[in-house]
Each structure stands twice: as structure tokens, then as C-alpha cells.
Design a protein around this motif. Structure first.
Motif, PDB file in Angstrom:
ATOM      1  N   SER A 176      11.007   6.800   3.702  1.00 61.19           N
ATOM      2  CA  SER A 176       9.871   6.066   3.148  1.00 61.19           C
ATOM      3  C   SER A 176       9.033   5.537   4.298  1.00 61.19           C
ATOM      4  CB  SER A 176      10.350   4.877   2.305  1.00 61.19           C
ATOM      5  OG  SER A 176      11.153   5.302   1.233  1.00 61.19           O
ATOM      6  N   CYS A 177       7.758   5.413   4.045  1.00 65.01           N
ATOM      7  CA  CYS A 177       6.851   4.849   5.038  1.00 65.01           C
ATOM      8  C   CYS A 177       5.834   3.988   4.304  1.00 65.01           C
ATOM      9  CB  CYS A 177       6.161   5.950   5.821  1.00 65.01           C
ATOM     10  SG  CYS A 177       4.908   5.353   6.972  1.00 65.01           S
ATOM     11  N   THR A 178       5.859   2.707   4.600  1.00 64.73           N
ATOM     12  CA  THR A 178       4.962   1.764   3.946  1.00 64.73           C
ATOM     13  C   THR A 178       3.872   1.338   4.898  1.00 64.73           C
ATOM     14  OG1 THR A 178       6.748   0.970   2.526  1.00 64.73           O
ATOM     15  CG2 THR A 178       4.815  -0.440   2.744  1.00 64.73           C
ATOM     16  N   ALA A 179       2.643   1.320   4.389  1.00 64.22           N
ATOM     17  CA  ALA A 179       1.485   0.993   5.203  1.00 64.22           C
ATOM     18  C   ALA A 179       0.950  -0.381   4.846  1.00 64.22           C
ATOM     19  CB  ALA A 179       0.392   2.036   4.998  1.00 64.22           C
ATOM     20  N   SER A 180       0.427  -1.039   5.834  1.00 67.22           N
ATOM     21  CA  SER A 180      -0.250  -2.315   5.600  1.00 67.22           C
ATOM     22  C   SER A 180      -1.628  -2.239   6.227  1.00 67.22           C
ATOM     23  CB  SER A 180       0.544  -3.466   6.220  1.00 67.22           C
ATOM     24  OG  SER A 180       0.659  -3.290   7.609  1.00 67.22           O
ATOM     25  N   GLY A 181      -2.482  -3.125   5.846  1.00 72.45           N
ATOM     26  CA  GLY A 181      -3.805  -3.150   6.429  1.00 72.45           C
ATOM     27  C   GLY A 181      -4.838  -2.475   5.544  1.00 72.45           C
ATOM     28  N   ARG A 182      -5.482  -1.442   6.057  1.00 74.92           N
ATOM     29  CA  ARG A 182      -6.609  -0.849   5.377  1.00 74.92           C
ATOM     30  C   ARG A 182      -6.202  -0.055   4.145  1.00 74.92           C
ATOM     31  NH1 ARG A 182      -9.834   1.969  10.144  1.00 74.92           N
ATOM     32  NH2 ARG A 182     -11.305   2.383   8.466  1.00 74.92           N
ATOM     33  N   ALA A 183      -7.155   0.432   3.394  1.00 74.72           N
ATOM     34  CA  ALA A 183      -6.945   1.086   2.107  1.00 74.72           C
ATOM     35  C   ALA A 183      -6.128   2.359   2.252  1.00 74.72           C
ATOM     36  CB  ALA A 183      -8.280   1.385   1.456  1.00 74.72           C
ATOM     37  N   PHE A 184      -4.882   2.290   1.899  1.00 72.25           N
ATOM     38  CA  PHE A 184      -3.950   3.405   2.036  1.00 72.25           C
ATOM     39  C   PHE A 184      -4.409   4.625   1.258  1.00 72.25           C
ATOM     40  CE2 PHE A 184       0.107   5.309   2.709  1.00 72.25           C
ATOM     41  CZ  PHE A 184       0.464   5.929   1.524  1.00 72.25           C
ATOM     42  N   SER A 185      -4.948   4.419   0.084  1.00 75.11           N
ATOM     43  CA  SER A 185      -5.296   5.532  -0.806  1.00 75.11           C
ATOM     44  C   SER A 185      -6.429   6.400  -0.281  1.00 75.11           C
ATOM     45  CB  SER A 185      -5.664   5.008  -2.193  1.00 75.11           C
ATOM     46  OG  SER A 185      -6.819   4.197  -2.119  1.00 75.11           O
ATOM     47  N   THR A 186      -7.128   5.938   0.727  1.00 78.17           N
ATOM     48  CA  THR A 186      -8.246   6.709   1.266  1.00 78.17           C
ATOM     49  C   THR A 186      -7.826   7.665   2.373  1.00 78.17           C
ATOM     50  OG1 THR A 186      -8.839   5.094   2.977  1.00 78.17           O
ATOM     51  CG2 THR A 186      -9.792   4.776   0.783  1.00 78.17           C
ATOM     52  N   ASP A 231       0.409   5.286  -4.194  1.00 85.19           N
ATOM     53  CA  ASP A 231      -0.656   4.444  -3.659  1.00 85.19           C
ATOM     54  C   ASP A 231      -0.531   2.998  -4.123  1.00 85.19           C
ATOM     55  OD1 ASP A 231      -3.293   7.008  -3.714  1.00 85.19           O
ATOM     56  OD2 ASP A 231      -1.624   6.628  -2.330  1.00 85.19           O
ATOM     57  N   ALA A 232       0.075   2.783  -5.266  1.00 83.69           N
ATOM     58  CA  ALA A 232       0.263   1.415  -5.751  1.00 83.69           C
ATOM     59  C   ALA A 232       1.212   0.630  -4.844  1.00 83.69           C
ATOM     60  CB  ALA A 232       0.801   1.434  -7.174  1.00 83.69           C
ATOM     61  N   LYS A 233       2.089   1.378  -4.155  1.00 84.66           N
ATOM     62  CA  LYS A 233       3.053   0.748  -3.252  1.00 84.66           C
ATOM     63  C   LYS A 233       2.700   0.969  -1.782  1.00 84.66           C
ATOM     64  CE  LYS A 233       6.941   1.126  -6.461  1.00 84.66           C
ATOM     65  NZ  LYS A 233       8.316   1.641  -6.671  1.00 84.66           N
ATOM     66  N   ASN A 234       1.554   1.603  -1.532  1.00 81.71           N
ATOM     67  CA  ASN A 234       1.142   1.910  -0.151  1.00 81.71           C
ATOM     68  C   ASN A 234       2.244   2.655   0.597  1.00 81.71           C
ATOM     69  OD1 ASN A 234      -1.247   0.594  -0.645  1.00 81.71           O
ATOM     70  ND2 ASN A 234      -1.093  -0.797   1.096  1.00 81.71           N
ATOM     71  N   THR A 235       2.881   3.588  -0.064  1.00 78.25           N
ATOM     72  CA  THR A 235       4.054   4.243   0.502  1.00 78.25           C
ATOM     73  C   THR A 235       3.958   5.762   0.375  1.00 78.25           C
ATOM     74  OG1 THR A 235       5.442   2.323   0.014  1.00 78.25           O
ATOM     75  CG2 THR A 235       6.567   4.412   0.401  1.00 78.25           C
ATOM     76  N   VAL A 236       4.382   6.434   1.427  1.00 80.02           N
ATOM     77  CA  VAL A 236       4.534   7.880   1.421  1.00 80.02           C
ATOM     78  C   VAL A 236       6.016   8.180   1.633  1.00 80.02           C
ATOM     79  CG1 VAL A 236       4.026   8.090   3.896  1.00 80.02           C
ATOM     80  CG2 VAL A 236       3.717  10.056   2.398  1.00 80.02           C
ATOM     81  N   TYR A 237       6.480   9.220   0.961  1.00 84.29           N
ATOM     82  CA  TYR A 237       7.891   9.572   0.999  1.00 84.29           C
ATOM     83  C   TYR A 237       8.089  10.982   1.553  1.00 84.29           C
ATOM     84  CZ  TYR A 237       8.079   5.754  -2.411  1.00 84.29           C
ATOM     85  OH  TYR A 237       7.953   4.544  -3.051  1.00 84.29           O
ATOM     86  N   LEU A 238       9.270  11.218   2.079  1.00 78.05           N
ATOM     87  CA  LEU A 238       9.671  12.566   2.457  1.00 78.05           C
ATOM     88  C   LEU A 238      11.091  12.774   1.925  1.00 78.05           C
ATOM     89  CD1 LEU A 238       8.786  15.137   3.975  1.00 78.05           C
ATOM     90  CD2 LEU A 238      10.125  14.292   5.926  1.00 78.05           C
ATOM     91  N   GLN A 239      11.183  13.532   0.845  1.00 79.37           N
ATOM     92  CA  GLN A 239      12.484  13.885   0.293  1.00 79.37           C
ATOM     93  C   GLN A 239      12.984  15.110   1.035  1.00 79.37           C
ATOM     94  OE1 GLN A 239      14.471  12.428  -2.252  1.00 79.37           O
ATOM     95  NE2 GLN A 239      15.924  13.885  -1.354  1.00 79.37           N
TER      96      GLN A 239
END
Length: 126
Positions: A20-30, A73-81
Motif C-alpha cells: 500500500s502507498c498512501t499520499a498526503s498533500g496535493r490532490a491524489f486523484s489528479t 482515491d477516497a483513501k489517497n492510496t495506491v495498491y500493488l497486489q
């Protein structure tokens, strides 16, 4: 944007961890997001990427069919399964924000990255 990856560790061959990778700061969804990895003595290499639309995805040939990238995007998170892990998958895995100037493909390079996370080590034992 700041990125924090987690989920690495020691895994047996054939295992299926999820990073998992969680982002903070600017708009993750963009942003388009990617995972790279770097094994000892090797250069950092592309693993997978996902477009900001959430459904366009790209994979390195070495992981295609075994790894799946996704985002929430609701969790500002990208995953790698990661499935069917092999000892050669052992590496530090980095999540990354893709530069807005980059052309997304399976040939992304480190030059296409705007921001890096600190990485999480995945060790696959045989």
C-alpha cells in the motif's frame, strides 16, 4: 505530495502480499501513480502504473499476470497486489507520482517520476 509505502517483509515463494502507498498533500486523484522496484546492484525499474482514470493500467512484462495495481482515491492510496512471488521479485518497492508531462506506458522510466516514496523491502525466500 508525500508518499508512504507499507506492506513489505519476508515472504515465501508463491506468496501474495499486498503493498500500500498512501499520499498526503496535493490532490491524489489528479495524478497517475506507479510502482518501481530496485534489487541489490540493479537500477530502479518500472513495475506497474495506473492512470488517474483508475482503469488504464500498465505492467512490466516480468510481472504481467501476477501483479495488479489499483487505487482508492477516497483513501489517497495506491495498491500493488503481488501473487505467485518468485525470489527474483526481491527488491525495494517504491511508489511514485508520475509527472504530468510523462506519456504513460509500460516503458515508464525514473525520468518520468515527479515524487518518490521511501520504499518498502520485499524479500522472497525460496
Amino acid at each position: 505530495v508525500q508518499l508512504q509505502a507499507s506492506g513489505g517483509g519476508l515472504v515465501q515463494a508463491g506468496g501474495s502480499p499486498r503493498l500500500s502507498c498512501t499520499a498526503s498533500g496535493r490532490a491524489f486523484s489528479t495524478y497517475g501513480m506507479a510502482w518501481f522496484r530496485q534489487a541489490p546492484g540493479n537500477e530502479r525499474e518500472f513495475v506497474a502504473a495506473i492512470h488517474r482514470n483508475g482503469w488504464t493500467r500498465y505492467y512490466a512484462d516480468s510481472v504481467k499476470g501476477r501483479f495488479t495495481i489499483s487505487r482508492d482515491d477516497a483513501k489517497n492510496t495506491v495498491y500493488l497486489q503481488m501473487n505467485s512471488l518468485k525470489p527474483e521479485d526481491t527488491a525495494i518497492y517504491y511508489c511514485a507520482v508520475i509527472s504530468g508531462r510523462a506519456w504513460m506506458s509500460s516503458s515508464l522510466s525514473v525520468d518520468d517520476i515527479e515524487s518518490w516514496g521511501k520504499g518498502t523491502l520485499v524479500t522472497v525466500s525460496s
